[in-house]
Design a protein around this motif. Structure first.
Motif, PDB file in Angstrom:
ATOM      1  N   ARG A 133       0.858  -1.194   0.000  1.00 33.99           N
ATOM      2  CA  ARG A 133       0.000   0.000   0.000  1.00 33.99           C
ATOM      3  C   ARG A 133       0.891   1.240   0.000  1.00 33.99           C
ATOM      4  O   ARG A 133       1.740   1.406   0.893  1.00 33.99           O
ATOM      5  N   VAL A 134       0.705   2.123  -0.984  1.00 37.63           N
ATOM      6  CA  VAL A 134       1.562   3.304  -1.102  1.00 37.63           C
ATOM      7  C   VAL A 134       0.721   4.565  -1.276  1.00 37.63           C
ATOM      8  O   VAL A 134      -0.469   4.499  -1.619  1.00 37.63           O
ATOM      9  N   ARG A 135       1.368   5.712  -1.042  1.00 39.05           N
ATOM     10  CA  ARG A 135       0.713   7.016  -1.191  1.00 39.05           C
ATOM     11  C   ARG A 135       1.551   7.869  -2.148  1.00 39.05           C
ATOM     12  O   ARG A 135       2.763   8.026  -1.965  1.00 39.05           O
ATOM     13  N   LEU A 136       0.912   8.394  -3.183  1.00 43.33           N
ATOM     14  CA  LEU A 136       1.603   9.180  -4.199  1.00 43.33           C
ATOM     15  C   LEU A 136       2.154  10.476  -3.609  1.00 43.33           C
ATOM     16  O   LEU A 136       1.469  11.167  -2.857  1.00 43.33           O
ATOM     17  N   ASN A 137       3.383  10.823  -3.982  1.00 44.87           N
ATOM     18  CA  ASN A 137       4.032  12.015  -3.418  1.00 44.87           C
ATOM     19  C   ASN A 137       3.865  13.259  -4.273  1.00 44.87           C
ATOM     20  O   ASN A 137       3.984  14.376  -3.759  1.00 44.87           O
TER      21      ASN A 137
ATOM     22  N   PHE B 122       8.449   9.241 -10.800  1.00 46.88           N
ATOM     23  CA  PHE B 122       7.713   9.821  -9.684  1.00 46.88           C
ATOM     24  C   PHE B 122       7.967   8.948  -8.465  1.00 46.88           C
ATOM     25  O   PHE B 122       8.537   7.861  -8.569  1.00 46.88           O
ATOM     26  N   THR B 123       7.562   9.425  -7.291  1.00 46.78           N
ATOM     27  CA  THR B 123       7.787   8.652  -6.071  1.00 46.78           C
ATOM     28  C   THR B 123       6.484   8.472  -5.305  1.00 46.78           C
ATOM     29  O   THR B 123       5.537   9.248  -5.438  1.00 46.78           O
ATOM     30  N   ALA B 124       6.463   7.415  -4.519  1.00 46.92           N
ATOM     31  CA  ALA B 124       5.343   7.119  -3.630  1.00 46.92           C
ATOM     32  C   ALA B 124       5.912   6.627  -2.304  1.00 46.92           C
ATOM     33  O   ALA B 124       7.023   6.078  -2.265  1.00 46.92           O
ATOM     34  N   THR B 125       5.183   6.840  -1.235  1.00 48.40           N
ATOM     35  CA  THR B 125       5.637   6.463   0.106  1.00 48.40           C
ATOM     36  C   THR B 125       4.893   5.227   0.601  1.00 48.40           C
ATOM     37  O   THR B 125       3.673   5.131   0.456  1.00 48.40           O
ATOM     38  N   LEU B 126       5.635   4.315   1.184  1.00 51.18           N
ATOM     39  CA  LEU B 126       5.046   3.091   1.719  1.00 51.18           C
ATOM     40  C   LEU B 126       4.196   3.434   2.944  1.00 51.18           C
ATOM     41  O   LEU B 126       4.677   4.036   3.911  1.00 51.18           O
ATOM     42  N   VAL B 127       2.921   3.053   2.907  1.00 49.79           N
ATOM     43  CA  VAL B 127       1.993   3.350   4.000  1.00 49.79           C
ATOM     44  C   VAL B 127       2.121   2.329   5.117  1.00 49.79           C
ATOM     45  O   VAL B 127       2.093   2.667   6.298  1.00 49.79           O
ATOM     46  N   ASP B 128       2.241   1.073   4.763  1.00 52.10           N
ATOM     47  CA  ASP B 128       2.364  -0.016   5.742  1.00 52.10           C
ATOM     48  C   ASP B 128       3.710  -0.713   5.569  1.00 52.10           C
ATOM     49  O   ASP B 128       4.217  -0.820   4.444  1.00 52.10           O
ATOM     50  N   PRO B 129       4.304  -1.217   6.643  1.00 54.35           N
ATOM     51  CA  PRO B 129       5.583  -1.932   6.525  1.00 54.35           C
ATOM     52  C   PRO B 129       5.444  -3.172   5.641  1.00 54.35           C
ATOM     53  O   PRO B 129       4.358  -3.726   5.499  1.00 54.35           O
ATOM     54  N   VAL B 130       6.569  -3.586   5.093  1.00 53.63           N
ATOM     55  CA  VAL B 130       6.609  -4.817   4.297  1.00 53.63           C
ATOM     56  C   VAL B 130       7.374  -5.871   5.090  1.00 53.63           C
ATOM     57  O   VAL B 130       8.479  -5.611   5.581  1.00 53.63           O
TER      58      VAL B 130
ATOM     59  N   GLY C  44      -1.040  12.340  -2.618  1.00 59.26           N
ATOM     60  CA  GLY C  44      -1.782  11.806  -1.482  1.00 59.26           C
ATOM     61  C   GLY C  44      -2.718  10.671  -1.856  1.00 59.26           C
ATOM     62  O   GLY C  44      -3.247   9.992  -0.965  1.00 59.26           O
ATOM     63  N   THR C  45      -2.923  10.434  -3.164  1.00 62.60           N
ATOM     64  CA  THR C  45      -3.760   9.317  -3.591  1.00 62.60           C
ATOM     65  C   THR C  45      -3.102   8.000  -3.196  1.00 62.60           C
ATOM     66  O   THR C  45      -1.902   7.807  -3.390  1.00 62.60           O
ATOM     67  N   GLU C  46      -3.876   7.097  -2.635  1.00 57.03           N
ATOM     68  CA  GLU C  46      -3.352   5.797  -2.227  1.00 57.03           C
ATOM     69  C   GLU C  46      -3.780   4.717  -3.210  1.00 57.03           C
ATOM     70  O   GLU C  46      -4.896   4.746  -3.740  1.00 57.03           O
ATOM     71  N   PHE C  47      -2.880   3.783  -3.456  1.00 59.50           N
ATOM     72  CA  PHE C  47      -3.170   2.661  -4.341  1.00 59.50           C
ATOM     73  C   PHE C  47      -2.216   1.524  -3.994  1.00 59.50           C
ATOM     74  O   PHE C  47      -1.396   1.633  -3.078  1.00 59.50           O
ATOM     75  N   GLY C  48      -2.322   0.430  -4.698  1.00 61.37           N
ATOM     76  CA  GLY C  48      -1.476  -0.728  -4.428  1.00 61.37           C
ATOM     77  C   GLY C  48      -0.389  -0.898  -5.475  1.00 61.37           C
ATOM     78  O   GLY C  48      -0.564  -0.509  -6.629  1.00 61.37           O
ATOM     79  N   VAL C  49       0.705  -1.488  -5.061  1.00 60.50           N
ATOM     80  CA  VAL C  49       1.778  -1.891  -5.971  1.00 60.50           C
ATOM     81  C   VAL C  49       1.972  -3.395  -5.770  1.00 60.50           C
ATOM     82  O   VAL C  49       2.311  -3.845  -4.672  1.00 60.50           O
ATOM     83  N   ILE C  50       1.743  -4.162  -6.822  1.00 61.41           N
ATOM     84  CA  ILE C  50       1.886  -5.616  -6.733  1.00 61.41           C
ATOM     85  C   ILE C  50       3.229  -6.028  -7.341  1.00 61.41           C
ATOM     86  O   ILE C  50       3.631  -5.509  -8.389  1.00 61.41           O
TER      87      ILE C  50
END
Length: 232
Positions: free
Chosen positions: A55-59, A73-81, A213-219
């Motif tokens: 789960r990530v959040r767009l920067n 572009f970059t995104a921030t990890l919302v939850d630990p992996v 700030g938009t959140e989405f998934g990275v598989i």
């Protein structure tokens, strides 16, 4: 003459003895260093398997009117992996780098804009980096939904091609899941599934403005490995 030869012999003997002593004192130190080097522990790596969703959040904002293939572009990890064994490998706040791989501007007959992206690297707060091979995906597991905070989700599947597509009020971003080239789900902030964006009901499709700030998934398309996380 004999006395001078004796003196010379003694001088050479003393010199050789001194050199032997110096070599003997240096060699054990070097051997000790080599022994300590062989005892140095190598980091143990743990694996995150392909198919895992982060789960990530767009920067920063992504806009179909200005985006170009190759843009990053970059995104921030919302939850630990965590590894499959429960070892924390990437904490909350780690940064993912993504790259735009295709941009399609909005067209007539309701054709919305679309942006394909790929995720290529992960940087941890302690400075460690890892290559990544990840794709955009949704976050929910049962039904398509969206909230008022810009969170994007849809029916979860790892076998569909998922991309950002344009739609909704004020050009809100959608994620479109297109299975086998057919028409799939399309949802986004303020827009429910079944909005008809892919049905050709609009005179002109929407451009995309994916807000910071938009959140989405990275598989993950491939597994990757990291040591247990520790702050630098």
């Amino acid at each position: 003459m004999e006395r001078s030869k004796v003196k010379a012999f003694r001088w050479w003997f003393a010199t050789l003895a001194t050199l032997a002593f110096l070599v003997g004192s240096i060699a054990p130190a070097g051997a000790q260093q080599r022994r300590s080097g062989t005892r140095a522990k190598k980091p143990v790596y743990f694996t995150v398997q392909a198919g895992h969703t982060m789960r990530v959040r767009l920067n920063e904002e992504i806009n179909s009117e200005t985006a170009r293939v190759g843009d990053t572009f970059t995104a921030t990890l919302v939850d630990p992996v965590y590894s499959s064994g429960g070892v924390e490998l990437a904490p909350q706040g780690s940064a993912l780098t993504g790259r735009v791989t295709n941009v399609q501007r909005a067209g007539r007959k309701g054709q919305p804009a679309s942006i394909d992206v790929q995720f290529i690297s992960l940087r941890l707060p302690n400075g460690r980096r890892s290559q990544l091979n990840g794709s955009l995906t949704d976050l929910s597991t049962s039904s398509a939904s969206s909230d008022n905070e810009g969170t994007v989700s849809a029916n979860k599947t790892k076998h569909r091609k998922v991309k950002f597509i344009g739609g909704g009020a004020a050009g809100g971003a959608l994620i479109g899941a297109l299975a086998g080239g057919g028409k799939g789900a399309a949802i986004g902030a303020g827009v429910g599934a079944g909005a008809g964006i892919l049905g050709g009901r609009l005179k002109k499709g929407h451009e995309i403005k994916i807000k910071s700030g938009t959140e989405f998934g990275v598989i993950l398309n491939r597994s990757f490995a990291l040591p247990k996380y520790g702050a630098a």
